[in-house]
Design an enzyme around this catalytic site. Structure first.
Site, mmCIF file in Angstrom:
data_model
loop_
_atom_site.group_PDB
_atom_site.id
_atom_site.type_symbol
_atom_site.label_atom_id
_atom_site.label_comp_id
_atom_site.label_asym_id
_atom_site.label_seq_id
_atom_site.Cartn_x
_atom_site.Cartn_y
_atom_site.Cartn_z
ATOM 1 N N GLU A 39 12.109 -13.996 -4.408
ATOM 2 C CA GLU A 39 12.050 -12.730 -3.673
ATOM 3 C C GLU A 39 10.722 -12.659 -2.923
ATOM 4 O O GLU A 39 9.663 -12.867 -3.499
ATOM 5 C CB GLU A 39 12.188 -11.553 -4.645
ATOM 6 C CG GLU A 39 11.945 -10.189 -4.043
ATOM 7 C CD GLU A 39 12.844 -9.854 -2.845
ATOM 8 O OE1 GLU A 39 14.072 -9.861 -2.997
ATOM 9 O OE2 GLU A 39 12.296 -9.608 -1.744
ATOM 10 N N GLY A 45 15.488 -5.340 -3.960
ATOM 11 C CA GLY A 45 15.991 -5.356 -2.587
ATOM 12 C C GLY A 45 16.056 -3.984 -1.940
ATOM 13 O O GLY A 45 15.378 -3.034 -2.351
ATOM 14 N N LYS A 56 19.378 8.649 -2.876
ATOM 15 C CA LYS A 56 20.153 9.540 -3.748
ATOM 16 C C LYS A 56 19.247 10.431 -4.600
ATOM 17 O O LYS A 56 19.605 11.567 -4.916
ATOM 18 C CB LYS A 56 21.115 8.742 -4.630
ATOM 19 C CG LYS A 56 22.479 8.601 -4.009
ATOM 20 C CD LYS A 56 22.609 7.556 -2.936
ATOM 21 C CE LYS A 56 22.654 8.034 -1.532
ATOM 22 N NZ LYS A 56 22.892 6.926 -0.566
ATOM 23 N N ALA A 118 11.605 -17.936 0.941
ATOM 24 C CA ALA A 118 12.272 -19.243 0.816
ATOM 25 C C ALA A 118 12.909 -19.660 2.133
ATOM 26 O O ALA A 118 13.348 -18.808 2.913
ATOM 27 C CB ALA A 118 13.349 -19.155 -0.260
ATOM 28 N N GLY A 184 25.823 7.908 13.926
ATOM 29 C CA GLY A 184 26.944 8.689 13.386
ATOM 30 C C GLY A 184 27.543 8.037 12.160
ATOM 31 O O GLY A 184 28.637 8.377 11.725
ATOM 32 N N ILE A 187 24.364 6.474 6.938
ATOM 33 C CA ILE A 187 22.934 6.692 6.696
ATOM 34 C C ILE A 187 22.445 7.887 7.532
ATOM 35 O O ILE A 187 21.744 8.774 7.029
ATOM 36 C CB ILE A 187 22.119 5.411 6.967
ATOM 37 C CG1 ILE A 187 22.501 4.345 5.931
ATOM 38 C CG2 ILE A 187 20.611 5.691 6.916
ATOM 39 C CD1 ILE A 187 21.826 2.999 6.082
ATOM 40 N N VAL A 268 20.953 3.425 13.521
ATOM 41 C CA VAL A 268 22.095 2.891 14.279
ATOM 42 C C VAL A 268 22.647 1.608 13.669
ATOM 43 O O VAL A 268 23.323 0.839 14.337
ATOM 44 C CB VAL A 268 21.715 2.672 15.767
ATOM 45 C CG1 VAL A 268 21.437 3.998 16.456
ATOM 46 C CG2 VAL A 268 20.506 1.744 15.907
ATOM 47 N N GLY A 269 22.339 1.388 12.398
ATOM 48 C CA GLY A 269 22.957 0.249 11.710
ATOM 49 C C GLY A 269 21.962 -0.807 11.282
ATOM 50 O O GLY A 269 20.751 -0.695 11.528
ATOM 51 N N HIS A 437 41.957 20.291 -17.856
ATOM 52 C CA HIS A 437 41.804 21.495 -17.044
ATOM 53 C C HIS A 437 40.661 22.345 -17.585
ATOM 54 O O HIS A 437 40.518 22.460 -18.788
ATOM 55 C CB HIS A 437 43.099 22.311 -17.085
ATOM 56 C CG HIS A 437 43.015 23.577 -16.301
ATOM 57 N ND1 HIS A 437 43.038 23.585 -14.920
ATOM 58 C CD2 HIS A 437 42.851 24.869 -16.691
ATOM 59 C CE1 HIS A 437 42.921 24.837 -14.502
ATOM 60 N NE2 HIS A 437 42.807 25.640 -15.562
HETATM 61 P P1 FAD Z 1 19.354 -6.482 -0.127
HETATM 62 O O1 FAD Z 1 19.421 -5.387 -1.103
HETATM 63 O O2 FAD Z 1 19.024 -6.127 1.281
HETATM 64 O O3 FAD Z 1 18.336 -7.554 -0.675
HETATM 65 C C1 FAD Z 1 17.956 -8.667 0.064
HETATM 66 C C2 FAD Z 1 16.639 -9.171 -0.504
HETATM 67 O O4 FAD Z 1 16.388 -10.479 -0.019
HETATM 68 C C3 FAD Z 1 15.435 -8.337 -0.079
HETATM 69 O O5 FAD Z 1 14.718 -7.916 -1.213
HETATM 70 C C4 FAD Z 1 14.599 -9.288 0.781
HETATM 71 O O6 FAD Z 1 13.213 -9.080 0.651
HETATM 72 C C5 FAD Z 1 15.009 -10.631 0.212
HETATM 73 N N1 FAD Z 1 14.841 -11.748 1.145
HETATM 74 C C6 FAD Z 1 15.333 -11.858 2.414
HETATM 75 N N2 FAD Z 1 15.021 -13.055 2.943
HETATM 76 C C7 FAD Z 1 14.336 -13.738 1.981
HETATM 77 C C8 FAD Z 1 13.753 -15.041 1.927
HETATM 78 N N3 FAD Z 1 13.844 -15.866 2.956
HETATM 79 N N4 FAD Z 1 13.106 -15.406 0.803
HETATM 80 C C9 FAD Z 1 13.028 -14.551 -0.268
HETATM 81 N N5 FAD Z 1 13.552 -13.323 -0.266
HETATM 82 C C10 FAD Z 1 14.211 -12.925 0.843
HETATM 83 N N6 FAD Z 1 24.862 1.089 -0.694
HETATM 84 C C11 FAD Z 1 25.651 1.685 -1.614
HETATM 85 O O7 FAD Z 1 26.535 1.030 -2.175
HETATM 86 N N7 FAD Z 1 25.478 3.004 -1.947
HETATM 87 C C12 FAD Z 1 24.532 3.774 -1.354
HETATM 88 O O8 FAD Z 1 24.411 4.959 -1.671
HETATM 89 C C13 FAD Z 1 23.693 3.181 -0.369
HETATM 90 N N8 FAD Z 1 22.733 3.905 0.246
HETATM 91 C C14 FAD Z 1 21.928 3.295 1.161
HETATM 92 C C15 FAD Z 1 20.954 4.066 1.797
HETATM 93 C C16 FAD Z 1 20.120 3.484 2.730
HETATM 94 C C17 FAD Z 1 19.063 4.326 3.408
HETATM 95 C C18 FAD Z 1 20.245 2.094 3.020
HETATM 96 C C19 FAD Z 1 19.327 1.438 4.013
HETATM 97 C C20 FAD Z 1 21.203 1.326 2.391
HETATM 98 C C21 FAD Z 1 22.061 1.920 1.465
HETATM 99 N N9 FAD Z 1 23.070 1.196 0.837
HETATM 100 C C22 FAD Z 1 23.890 1.801 -0.074
HETATM 101 C C23 FAD Z 1 23.328 -0.236 1.163
HETATM 102 C C24 FAD Z 1 22.744 -1.152 0.086
HETATM 103 O O9 FAD Z 1 21.368 -0.917 -0.016
HETATM 104 C C25 FAD Z 1 23.039 -2.590 0.461
HETATM 105 O O10 FAD Z 1 24.424 -2.751 0.620
HETATM 106 C C26 FAD Z 1 22.560 -3.553 -0.620
HETATM 107 O O11 FAD Z 1 21.181 -3.405 -0.862
HETATM 108 C C27 FAD Z 1 22.860 -4.999 -0.200
HETATM 109 O O12 FAD Z 1 22.433 -5.851 -1.210
HETATM 110 P P2 FAD Z 1 22.048 -7.367 -0.915
HETATM 111 O O13 FAD Z 1 21.761 -7.964 -2.241
HETATM 112 O O14 FAD Z 1 23.057 -7.998 -0.065
HETATM 113 O O15 FAD Z 1 20.721 -7.318 -0.028
#
Ligand code: FAD
Length: 463
Positions: A39, A45, A56, A118, A184, A187, A268-269, A437
């Site tokens: 990480e 993450g 939340k 990495a 829209g 988030i 916007v995503g 209920h």
């Molecule tokens: P991530 O959680 O993005 O983790 C990726 C990790 O990889 C990061 O820590 C990054 O530092 C690390 N990384 C990247 N490249 C490298 C590298 N080369 N070497 C080492 N480390 C690296 N989802 C829900 O289900 N419910 C919710 O209520 C919700 N609310 C959200 C609210 C917000 C404001 C946001 C932004 C997102 C929300 N999400 C929610 C989405 C959710 O956070 C993501 O779907 C989820 O975190 C994805 O998990 P992941 O493991 O794919 O990646």
């Protein structure tokens, strides 16, 4: 691996410790494999640090404040005062507790954690940039779980002071008086609802025609009404052309408008993140959206590399990443495991709350539909939250295909619906199950009864 660097050998190298990565690492370790979890930033993450959890926690705090202001309807007069700095400290405590929990679980399961960035040097080796220099990792299998990064608008680059992203919006120390939100999607909607309840004047500017355009249109309608009742304004088919100082020039169907703001949140995503990951040194393939192509076991086009979470196709949701992480680890360990779920629930923590699982009415193309408004639910009345409905969609034989909810407890109610869809349940299964209920889940059973033409608490006319 770079020539001359020391290298460690492992069964599985996981890149990224978000919901996908840490689940994959722990499950692989449970299955007896040697695992290194790499990480570059904070363990946990996006979800734990700047996503699901902090948002939340703050949304809950906003709900508490809002509910206390509404309590006079129940004869309760509460004098509330918001100290947002303290709210933020409390939220940080929640985040760091959960982050530490993940670290502890990794340690207890024997996952080796490595801090650094990495990148692949071949299909079986990585280099990791650590604070002590480069370190090599030779692996039998790797799992990419690098998630996404925030999209930026070219004309509105983030300065993280006036023009902010969702990370910034979750760590403000004062509630902005005037908040503009561009977007829209979920988030944008969650942040807008939260700041409205915290006392901001919020205007959403969205280029589309309705909020949450992938959801049922009726859900977008009820959401919009709810936002307006909270004092929010939404400008559809509109874009921000520029922002000078604290004034945005907004192009709307009625012409240009100048809007003052304290903070302009661009939501916007998010786009898949694999920058400088060295994928060109592997056989991993990307699709036209830059997402990593995987099969049902989460294996990429390179047989020693798997990918999971937001960096692969599908909804960007933590629980999808959780499941995919477990599937990848199990497949690597030689188990029969596949991502073959029938439904991935989605929850939007707006006001009213929204949740859906399975097909929408448009996707299902008609069939049997049932709907139960919360205004006819005893429990919804008791808790003074009667906006919204539960809608069920089934095929012609009555097999449940989709459930869409807007209203109190939607995020919790969707669990039963998702379970039912996963089990291939029929409308009768929901209708004949006795629901306690007065509880909110009764609305799900009653929506199923409505689809079967026998709801008690709704009058549909004589047949
Ligand atoms: P991530 O959680 O993005 O983790 C990726 C990790 O990889 C990061 O820590 C990054 O530092 C690390 N990384 C990247 N490249 C490298 C590298 N080369 N070497 C080492 N480390 C690296 N989802 C829900 O289900 N419910 C919710 O209520 C919700 N609310 C959200 C609210 C917000 C404001 C946001 C932004 C997102 C929300 N999400 C929610 C989405 C959710 O956070 C993501 O779907 C989820 O975190 C994805 O998990 P992941 O493991 O794919 O990646």
């Amino acid at each position: 691996m770079v020539v001359g660097e020391l290298s460690t050998k492992t069964d599985v190298a996981v890149i990224g410790s978000g919901p996908g990565g840490y689940n994959a690492a722990i499950r692989a370790a449970q299955l007896g494999l040697n695992v290194i979890l790499i990480e570059k930033n904070l363990i946990g993450g996006t979800c734990t640090n700047v996503g699901c959890i902090p948002s939340k926690a703050l949304i809950h705090a906003a709900d508490v404040l809002h509910a206390s202001k509404q309590a006079d309807k129940m004869g309760i007069e509460a004098k509330t005062k918001l100290d947002f700095k303290k709210t933020q400290q409390w939220k940080e405590g929640v985040v760091s507790d959960l982050r530490n929990g993940i670290k502890t679980l990794c340690k207890l399961n024997g996952v080796e954690m490595m801090k650094g960035r990495a990148f692949f040097t071949s299909s079986n080796s990585l280099s990791v940039e650590t604070e002590h220099g480069l370190s090599g990792v030779e692996f039998k299998k790797a799992i990419i779980a690098t998630g996404t990064t925030i999209s930026q608008l070219k004309n509105l680059p983030f300065d993280h002071k006036r023009i902010i992203d969702s990370d910034d919006a979750l760590s403000l120390t004062a509630v902005p008086k005037n908040l503009l939100v561009i977007g829209g999607g979920y988030i944008a909607v969650e942040m807008a609802s939260m700041y409205l309840k915290l006392g901001s004047k919020v205007t959403i500017i969205y280029r589309g025609e309705r909020l949450l355009r992938h959801m049922e249109p009726e859900i977008s309608d009820v959401l919009l009404k709810g936002m307006k009742e909270l004092g929010g304004e939404v400008l559809f088919n509109s874009t921000v052309e520029s922002a000078k100082g604290n004034t945005a020039t907004v192009k709307t169907p009625k012409g240009k408008q100048k809007i003052r703001f304290d903070k302009l949140l661009v939501a916007v995503g998010r786009v898949p993140y694999h920058e400088n990951l060295g994928l060109e040194k592997t056989k991993v393939k990307l699709d036209e959206n830059g997402l990593i192509v995987v099969d049902q076991t989460m294996r990429t086009a390179d047989e020693s590399i798997y990918a999971i979470g937001d960096v692969v196709p599908g909804p960007q949701l933590a629980h999808k990443a959780f499941r995919e992480g477990k599937v990848a680890a199990e497949a690597i360990a030689g188990q029969k495991s596949a991502f073959d779920n029938a439904a991935i629930p989605m929850v939007v923590f707006s006001d009213p709350e929204i949740a859906s699982a399975g097909l929408t009415e448009e996707q299902a193309k008609g069939y049997k539909i049932g709907k139960m408004p919360f205004s006819a639910s005893g429990k919804a009345k008791c808790i003074n939250k009667t906006k919204g409905f539960v809608k069920v969609i089934a095929d012609e034989k009555g097999v449940l295909l989709g459930v869409h909810i807007i209203g109190p407890g939607a995020g919790d109610l969707i669990a039963e619906a998702t379970f039912a869809i996963e089990m291939g349940a029929m409308l009768e299964d929901l209708a004949l199950t006795i629901h306690a209920h007065p509880t909110l889940p009764e609305a799900l059973a009653e929506a199923a009864e409505d689809a079967l033409g026998k709801a008690i608490h709704l009058y549909r006319g004589k047949k």
